[in-house]
Structure formats: C-alpha cells, structure tokens
Design an enzyme around this catalytic site. Structure first.
Site, PDB file in Angstrom:
ATOM      1  N   MET A  18       0.695  -1.161  -0.149  1.00  0.00           N
ATOM      2  CA  MET A  18       0.011  -0.068   0.070  1.00  0.00           C
ATOM      3  C   MET A  18       0.816   1.069  -0.175  1.00  0.00           C
ATOM      4  O   MET A  18       1.527   1.251   1.026  1.00  0.00           O
ATOM      5  CB  MET A  18      -0.950   0.071   1.268  1.00  0.00           C
ATOM      6  CG  MET A  18      -1.893  -1.092   1.164  1.00  0.00           C
ATOM      7  SD  MET A  18      -3.172  -1.034   2.429  1.00  0.00           S
ATOM      8  CE  MET A  18      -2.255  -2.168   3.727  1.00  0.00           C
ATOM      9  N   CYS A 100      -2.784  -1.879  -9.924  1.00  0.00           N
ATOM     10  CA  CYS A 100      -3.131  -0.515  -9.369  1.00  0.00           C
ATOM     11  C   CYS A 100      -3.717   0.385 -10.526  1.00  0.00           C
ATOM     12  O   CYS A 100      -3.164   0.404 -11.515  1.00  0.00           O
ATOM     13  CB  CYS A 100      -1.688  -0.026  -8.885  1.00  0.00           C
ATOM     14  SG  CYS A 100      -1.788   1.654  -8.310  1.00  0.00           S
ATOM     15  N   LYS A 139       0.675  -9.392  -8.669  1.00  0.00           N
ATOM     16  CA  LYS A 139      -0.341  -9.194  -7.926  1.00  0.00           C
ATOM     17  C   LYS A 139      -1.122  -8.578  -9.139  1.00  0.00           C
ATOM     18  O   LYS A 139      -0.911  -7.655  -9.802  1.00  0.00           O
ATOM     19  CB  LYS A 139      -0.221  -7.992  -6.811  1.00  0.00           C
ATOM     20  CG  LYS A 139      -1.455  -7.722  -6.397  1.00  0.00           C
ATOM     21  CD  LYS A 139      -1.206  -6.800  -5.014  1.00  0.00           C
ATOM     22  CE  LYS A 139      -2.352  -6.422  -4.069  1.00  0.00           C
ATOM     23  NZ  LYS A 139      -2.769  -5.057  -4.698  1.00  0.00           N
TER      24      LYS A 139
END
Ligand SMILES: Cc1cc2nc3c(=O)[nH]c(=O)nc-3n(C[C@H](O)[C@H](O)[C@H](O)COP(=O)(O)O)c2cc1C
Length: 336
Positions: A18, A100, A139
């Site tokens: 994060m 993202c 991810k």
C-alpha cells in the site's frame, strides 16, 4: 503440504502493498505482531529504481523478513534490472504490480492496465525471473474495464505462469480505468471471490492468494479452509493491525506467539528512539500506530494524543507513553 520454512507457507497470510502506508516503519510494526506473515513494500517503480532515484525506498530493518519488494513497470529490461537490485538488497521476493489503477501509474503503462497485455506481463516476468535469484510473483485484478474476467483471468494466469510464475495474489474485483478514482476502484467494482476459487480449481498447481475486502482473521481462516493457498489483507491490517495480525501466528501458522498492544508499544520505543536519533520525525512512525487499539477502551485518546502531538519538533517517546497511559487507564477502569 507446503514446507513451514518456505515463502509459500508465509504467504498463507500477507499484508498487501500500500503506497504511503506499508513503508518500513509500518512493516516493522506489523512484524512485531506476526513473525510469519509475509509483508509487502509499497510499490516502487522500476524506472525510479534503475535511475537511482528510489534507492532510499529499499531500506528496511532486518527483522522485516520475510519481506517482498513490489515493483511497478512494463519494460522487461528495466524490470529485470530493478528485480536484480531488489534481490541484491536482500528482499525475499519481487512482486509485479498488475493491479494499481491510479492515473499516474496508467500514464506510464504500469499496474492494472497491463491486464490487457498478458503477453507483455509474461515477457516482463520472464526477464525478471532470469535476473532475480528470488521468487517473482504477480499481484493482479480479475480484469479491467469491459474485459470478461471469466475468460481473461484464466488466460492471464495461463500465459504468465507459462514463464515460471507460480504465485499470484488476485484482488478479486475489476479496475475501471476511466471514471473511478483509485480509492473508488478499491470499493465500487463488485468482489467476485467465486471466480478466484474457480481459478484455484483450474490451476491447482498455482499458489493463489485472494485479496479484497477481507476484514478479519476469521474470514482469512475461512478462505484457507476452503482451499485457497493464501489471503492478502490490506486496509483492515493497516487500520486494525492487532486484530488482524496479533493472533495470526497462532491461528494461521500454528506458531505459539501472540502479543498485546501494550507490549507492541513498548517494543516500538527503541525503534522510535533510533529513528529520532537518526534525525527522523516521531510522526513518521506513530502515524502507522494510530489503529493499534482500534475498538478498545482508550483508543480515541491514544489516537488524539499521538495525532495532535507527534508533529511537534520536541515530540519523542514520552508522548507515546503518555498516549498509552490513556489506554491502560481506561482498561483498568473497565476492569480489564
Ligand atoms: C492506501 C493504499 C495504497 C495502495 N497501494 C498499492 C500499491 O502500491 N500496490 C498495489 O498493488 N496495491 C495497492 N493498493 C491496493 C491494496 O494492495 C489492496 O489490493 C486493496 O486495498 C484491496 O485489499 P483490501 O480490501 O484488503 O484493502 C493500495 C491500497 C491502499 C488502501
């Protein structure tokens, strides 16, 4: 059965990467609570790393292991070089961000937009694997925009795993690249956990971690019990670290270790002091500690004393102890 001393074992639970949150101070704090959970850095972009502008972001404390470096980028050569730099710095894993959705990141063809280019992601990963002695993982999202996750996610996993990636974290919602802010993209597109379960059935040899909206350790245990290999938790671990991580060792890893908030705070003090001694600011560390007593008596005062006082130039560990006294007082008052 996954060996207890392997990263795949640690990845049964991970704290999500994060930006601006999972910096080294945050990870040090999280590591005190769980000695097994896999921790991720914030995303570092490969151009920044390769050109030398982000080397300070690689700094970490030795206690943070196992810790994974997350990279953002889409240039295979640059990503390979950045992976080598990360491995050299001692990271245990290098992870590629394909999830993202932020504008800044889209402009450089990083992150979720790469869900549309699985062959490029595979090429990047192939080069990263060549360049890095440590495991390379990905991810991702389940898709972006008008993609059909049902078809593109298996295709993505197939192509990327073909070059040797065997571990993926899947944020189980689409990213909508137009019209939603990054924050909205973490809440508004609906979660589809079942799709991740179907991927596990289809690719039993891959290690799949599920991510998105998981709030408690109990939910994490339920996902593991249903056959997923790992659970990645982001916001809940940040806002409520003790509830998510404080019992993780015992419940997820069968490692007889748990810790109270009070002890965590006392263990943070020497760390904070050495940060201050190096010229750092108290708030840089304590901002990650605000949620430590979330939901507990005294939590409000704990937050208040730290958020109001930690920016002052003279603020030091005494302020942390003062904040803690409110928690302890209240616990005694409540008969705890
Ligand atoms: C403040 C913030 C920053 C984030 N930065 C990143 C990042 O750098 N890289 C990434 O892959 N995901 C990033 N994410 C997404 C999280 O890793 C995670 O996928 C998402 O928050 C969903 O999980 P959660 O519901 O458990 O929070 C970020 C999320 C938040 C809240």
């Amino acid at each position: 059965m996954v060996a207890a001393n392997s990263l795949k074992y640690n990845a049964r639970l991970s704290v999500a990467p994060m930006m601006d949150w999972t910096d080294r101070h945050c990870r040090y704090l999280h590591r005190l609570m769980s000695r097994n959970t896999l921790l991720y850095t914030e995303m570092v972009t490969s151009p920044a790393l390769v050109r030398g502008g982000a080397l300070h972001l690689l700094k970490y404390h030795p206690s943070e292991h196992p810790v994974a470096l997350q990279l953002g980028g889409s240039d295979p050569v640059e990503l390979a070089e950045a992976s080598g730099i990360g491995a050299e710095a001692g990271y245990d894993e290098v992870n590629l961000n394909v999830g993202c959705p932020s504008d800044r990141v889209q402009s450089g063809t990083f992150g979720a937009v790469l869900m549309k280019q699985p062959d490029l992601v595979a090429q990047c990963c192939a080069r990263m694997i060549e360049a890095s002695p440590v495991e390379v993982t990905v991810k991702c999202r389940i898709g972006v925009d008008d993609q059909d996750p049902e078809t593109i996610l298996p295709d993505f996993l197939e192509r990327v795993s073909a070059v040797g990636v065997t571990r993926f974290s899947v944020h189980a919602r689409k990213a909508w690249l137009q019209g939603l802010s990054p924050k909205e993209n973490r809440d508004i597109p609906p979660l589809d956990y079942d799709l991740v379960y179907r991927m596990k059935e289809r690719f039993p040899h891959l290690h799949l971690s599920i991510n998105g909206g998981i709030q408690t350790l109990q939910e994490a245990q339920d996902h593991l019990a249903r056959g997923l290999d790992g659970v990645m938790i982001g916001r809940a671990a940040y806002h409520n670290p003790l509830d998510v991580l404080g019992d993780a060792d015992r419940l997820i890893y069968k490692d007889d270790h748990s810790i109270s908030g009070d002890v965590v705070v006392h263990r943070m003090l020497p760390y904070i002091q050495s940060h201050l001694d190096e010229g750092g600011k108290l708030a840089q560390v304590t901002r990650h500690m605000l949620g430590l007593f979330a939901g507990k008596p005294g939590a409000r005062m704990w937050r208040r004393v730290l958020s109001e006082g930690a920016h002052r130039p003279e603020a030091g560990t005494a302020l942390v102890l003062e904040a803690l006294s409110h928690v302890t007082d209240n616990q005694q008052a409540a008969g705890e």
